[in-house]
Design an enzyme around this catalytic site. Structure first.
Site, PDB file in Angstrom:
ATOM      1  N   TYR A   1      -7.956  -1.630  -0.695  1.00  0.00           N
ATOM      2  CA  TYR A   1      -7.198  -0.886   0.325  1.00  0.00           C
ATOM      3  C   TYR A   1      -5.705  -1.196   0.231  1.00  0.00           C
ATOM      4  O   TYR A   1      -4.877  -0.275   0.095  1.00  0.00           O
ATOM      5  CB  TYR A   1      -7.717  -1.241   1.737  1.00  0.00           C
ATOM      6  CG  TYR A   1      -6.754  -0.834   2.841  1.00  0.00           C
ATOM      7  CD1 TYR A   1      -6.486   0.506   3.104  1.00  0.00           C
ATOM      8  CD2 TYR A   1      -6.099  -1.802   3.614  1.00  0.00           C
ATOM      9  CE1 TYR A   1      -5.597   0.882   4.095  1.00  0.00           C
ATOM     10  CE2 TYR A   1      -5.205  -1.441   4.616  1.00  0.00           C
ATOM     11  CZ  TYR A   1      -4.958  -0.093   4.852  1.00  0.00           C
ATOM     12  OH  TYR A   1      -4.061   0.272   5.832  1.00  0.00           O
TER      13      TYR A   1
ATOM     14  N   ASP B   1       1.299  -3.983   6.643  1.00  0.00           N
ATOM     15  CA  ASP B   1       1.824  -5.280   6.194  1.00  0.00           C
ATOM     16  C   ASP B   1       0.905  -5.910   5.146  1.00  0.00           C
ATOM     17  O   ASP B   1       1.273  -6.903   4.507  1.00  0.00           O
ATOM     18  CB  ASP B   1       2.027  -6.236   7.382  1.00  0.00           C
ATOM     19  CG  ASP B   1       0.751  -6.575   8.141  1.00  0.00           C
ATOM     20  OD1 ASP B   1      -0.302  -5.969   7.855  1.00  0.00           O
ATOM     21  OD2 ASP B   1       0.804  -7.452   9.024  1.00  0.00           O
ATOM     22  N   GLU B   2      -0.300  -5.323   4.956  1.00  0.00           N
ATOM     23  CA  GLU B   2      -1.246  -5.920   3.999  1.00  0.00           C
ATOM     24  C   GLU B   2      -0.740  -5.804   2.556  1.00  0.00           C
ATOM     25  O   GLU B   2      -1.234  -6.500   1.672  1.00  0.00           O
ATOM     26  CB  GLU B   2      -2.636  -5.284   4.135  1.00  0.00           C
ATOM     27  CG  GLU B   2      -3.198  -5.482   5.534  1.00  0.00           C
ATOM     28  CD  GLU B   2      -4.675  -5.165   5.669  1.00  0.00           C
ATOM     29  OE1 GLU B   2      -5.416  -5.289   4.686  1.00  0.00           O
ATOM     30  OE2 GLU B   2      -5.082  -4.799   6.783  1.00  0.00           O
TER      31      GLU B   2
HETATM   32  P1  NAD Z   1      -7.868   6.030  10.539  1.00  0.00           P
HETATM   33  O1  NAD Z   1      -8.863   5.677   9.468  1.00  0.00           O
HETATM   34  O2  NAD Z   1      -8.243   5.833  11.962  1.00  0.00           O
HETATM   35  O3  NAD Z   1      -7.444   7.569  10.395  1.00  0.00           O
HETATM   36  C1  NAD Z   1      -7.169   8.164   9.162  1.00  0.00           C
HETATM   37  C2  NAD Z   1      -7.078   9.671   9.374  1.00  0.00           C
HETATM   38  O4  NAD Z   1      -6.747  10.270   8.106  1.00  0.00           O
HETATM   39  C3  NAD Z   1      -8.396  10.307   9.830  1.00  0.00           C
HETATM   40  O5  NAD Z   1      -8.152  11.241  10.871  1.00  0.00           O
HETATM   41  C4  NAD Z   1      -8.917  11.017   8.588  1.00  0.00           C
HETATM   42  O6  NAD Z   1      -9.705  12.162   8.880  1.00  0.00           O
HETATM   43  C5  NAD Z   1      -7.618  11.377   7.868  1.00  0.00           C
HETATM   44  N1  NAD Z   1      -7.784  11.534   6.427  1.00  0.00           N
HETATM   45  C6  NAD Z   1      -8.417  10.684   5.570  1.00  0.00           C
HETATM   46  N2  NAD Z   1      -8.383  11.182   4.327  1.00  0.00           N
HETATM   47  C7  NAD Z   1      -7.696  12.355   4.385  1.00  0.00           C
HETATM   48  C8  NAD Z   1      -7.325  13.326   3.416  1.00  0.00           C
HETATM   49  N3  NAD Z   1      -7.668  13.189   2.129  1.00  0.00           N
HETATM   50  N4  NAD Z   1      -6.599  14.402   3.817  1.00  0.00           N
HETATM   51  C9  NAD Z   1      -6.262  14.554   5.125  1.00  0.00           C
HETATM   52  N5  NAD Z   1      -6.618  13.671   6.092  1.00  0.00           N
HETATM   53  C10 NAD Z   1      -7.318  12.577   5.721  1.00  0.00           C
HETATM   54  O7  NAD Z   1      -6.545   5.226  10.160  1.00  0.00           O
HETATM   55  P2  NAD Z   1      -5.459   4.560  11.127  1.00  0.00           P
HETATM   56  O8  NAD Z   1      -5.916   3.199  11.514  1.00  0.00           O
HETATM   57  O9  NAD Z   1      -5.069   5.528  12.165  1.00  0.00           O
HETATM   58  O10 NAD Z   1      -4.254   4.364  10.100  1.00  0.00           O
HETATM   59  C11 NAD Z   1      -3.293   5.411   9.891  1.00  0.00           C
HETATM   60  C12 NAD Z   1      -2.283   4.952   8.855  1.00  0.00           C
HETATM   61  O11 NAD Z   1      -1.628   3.771   9.307  1.00  0.00           O
HETATM   62  C13 NAD Z   1      -2.907   4.597   7.501  1.00  0.00           C
HETATM   63  O12 NAD Z   1      -2.046   5.079   6.497  1.00  0.00           O
HETATM   64  C14 NAD Z   1      -2.963   3.078   7.506  1.00  0.00           C
HETATM   65  O13 NAD Z   1      -2.845   2.580   6.199  1.00  0.00           O
HETATM   66  C15 NAD Z   1      -1.738   2.735   8.339  1.00  0.00           C
HETATM   67  N6  NAD Z   1      -1.813   1.460   9.082  1.00  0.00           N
HETATM   68  C16 NAD Z   1      -2.905   1.157   9.859  1.00  0.00           C
HETATM   69  C17 NAD Z   1      -2.912  -0.045  10.586  1.00  0.00           C
HETATM   70  C18 NAD Z   1      -4.073  -0.403  11.504  1.00  0.00           C
HETATM   71  O14 NAD Z   1      -4.096  -1.497  12.048  1.00  0.00           O
HETATM   72  N7  NAD Z   1      -5.024   0.489  11.751  1.00  0.00           N
HETATM   73  C19 NAD Z   1      -1.839  -0.919  10.511  1.00  0.00           C
HETATM   74  C20 NAD Z   1      -0.748  -0.573   9.716  1.00  0.00           C
HETATM   75  C21 NAD Z   1      -0.746   0.625   9.017  1.00  0.00           C
END
Ligand code: NAD
Length: 357
Positions: free
Chosen positions: A166, A134-135
């Site tokens: 981000y 949502d950001e």
């Molecule tokens: P996270 O940082 O915990 O995990 C990211 C994962 O992606 C890790 O396992 C990492 O090793 C992998 N990764 C990073 N770069 C990579 C690459 N180049 N190739 C392959 N793998 C790669 O992130 P998260 O909090 O689990 O978020 C997951 C998704 O959800 C993201 O796209 C984020 O934008 C979205 N999101 C997160 C939130 C939140 O509150 N955490 C909310 C809404 C959406």
């Protein structure tokens, strides 16, 4: 059904994979580079399953992504791999541009080529599900500025206005995904979700950081006055929503996902301190560890999601309230301090790298 999940070793991706392996008969291929945020220990409970496979691959590596698609022939891709920490994006945006924008472009091109090679039902039913935040919408009026702030919510029609490197990188990737549908007909789905919290969250994010610092008697740093409002969603509710979208969503549609749990950051920190006081009582209140620090540059003041569409169209509603979810989360961290210390001090990464040599 065979799903390819990118970023499946991360916080949300691992919750998605645990949900699919435990609650469906589907197969999962986890494609993850294993950056500092990726941790295969988060999948220890399901990794023995014959329906689970792991591929250590960077989404920016086209040759390897093509190989994985050819070898595993997925029915759908759930794309979660990303750099995800706002503070890191301010200190060093380059990785965010590379993974979130270039990596998504690369995955889209590989997926398009793969999808075009399919035939019949396999082609018609293929889905590319992009998981976003949502950001991308920027921030909403805060109650300190507007008396009727609660009337303003992010809907699927809200214009994009990202504030941080981000969120700008995620917004760019959302645009690319929609363009690949419009231009090439790739059957895409996009979801934009609010702040998640729950088990296996890397200890640099607000909720785990506060729990672990409090337990060690360290200060609890809160940005500004802690008045920023986020709409908190328990990660397992998000995982259930994502599975509904990828299996039942209409291609071309966007679904906003949120918990209707608007809380100021300081309220979240107070809740954590009070639960810890109950579960690990100590003479001095944990709240006394709270310290206010200089605000993050460009810090958004309020996010809040209108999740009406996913509720009406797909029948998804969150199962956890903030009160039940945060209690479960604190208890999980108390029960899994070993996991936290291993990902924090890098011993997990060292063992993994050692094992590869
Ligand atoms: P996270 O940082 O915990 O995990 C990211 C994962 O992606 C890790 O396992 C990492 O090793 C992998 N990764 C990073 N770069 C990579 C690459 N180049 N190739 C392959 N793998 C790669 O992130 P998260 O909090 O689990 O978020 C997951 C998704 O959800 C993201 O796209 C984020 O934008 C979205 N999101 C997160 C939130 C939140 O509150 N955490 C909310 C809404 C959406």
């Amino acid at each position: 059904m065979r799903l390819l999940v990118t970023g499946g070793a991360g916080f949300i991706g691992s919750a998605v994979i645990r949900h699919i392996i435990r609650n469906t008969n589907d197969e999962v291929v986890n494609l993850d580079k294993l950056t500092y945020a990726g941790n295969l220990e988060s999948l220890a409970g399901i990794s023995h399953s014959a329906r689970y496979a792991f591929e250590q691959v960077d989404i920016c590596d086209r040759v390897e992504v093509d190989r994985v698609l050819r070898q595993h022939r997925p029915d759908a891709i759930m794309h979660l791999a990303a750099e995800s920490h706002v503070d890191r994006s301010i200190d060093g945006p380059a990785e965010f541009i590379e993974t979130n924008i270039v990596g998504t472009y690369n995955l889209l091109e590989a997926s398009r080529q793969y999808w075009q090679s399919l035939e019949g039902e396999k082609k018609a039913d293929f889905r590319f599900h992009h998981i976003s935040t949502d950001e991308v919408y920027g921030d909403l009026p805060h109650p300190s500025e507007t008396p009727n702030a609660e009337e303003y919510l992010f809907t699927e029609q809200t214009a994009y206005a990202p504030s941080s490197p981000y969120s700008a990188s995620k917004a760019s990737s959302d645009h690319l995904v929609r363009a690949w549908q419009r231009t090439y007909g790739l059957p895409v789905l996009v979801t934009n979700c609010s702040n998640n919290y729950g088990p296996y969250h890397f200890p640099e994010k607000l909720v785990p950081l506060m729990i672990l610092n409090a337990l060690e008697g360290k200060l609890l740093p809160v940005y500004g006055k802690g008045e920023q409002i986020r709409d908190w969603l328990y990660v397992e509710d998000h995982a259930r929503a994502l599975y509904k979208v990828v299996t039942q969503g209409t291609p071309g549609e966007t679904y906003n996902i949120g918990g209707h749990n608007e809380k100021q950051n300081i309220e979240v920190v107070h809740a954590i301190c009070d639960i810890l006081q109950e579960l690990r009582p100590q003479d001095k209140s944990y709240r006394e560890l709270i310290t206010f620090v200089q605000d993050r540059p460009g810090h958004d003041m309020r996010y809040a999601i209108d999740a009406t569409k996913i509720r009406k169209d797909l029948g998804w509603v969150p199962e956890e309230s903030f009160e039940t979810g945060i209690r479960k989360t604190v208890q999980w961290y108390l029960d899994n301090l070993e996991w936290c210390h291993r990902v924090q001090d890098g011993s997990y990464q060292r063992e993994r790298l050692g094992a590869q040599v």
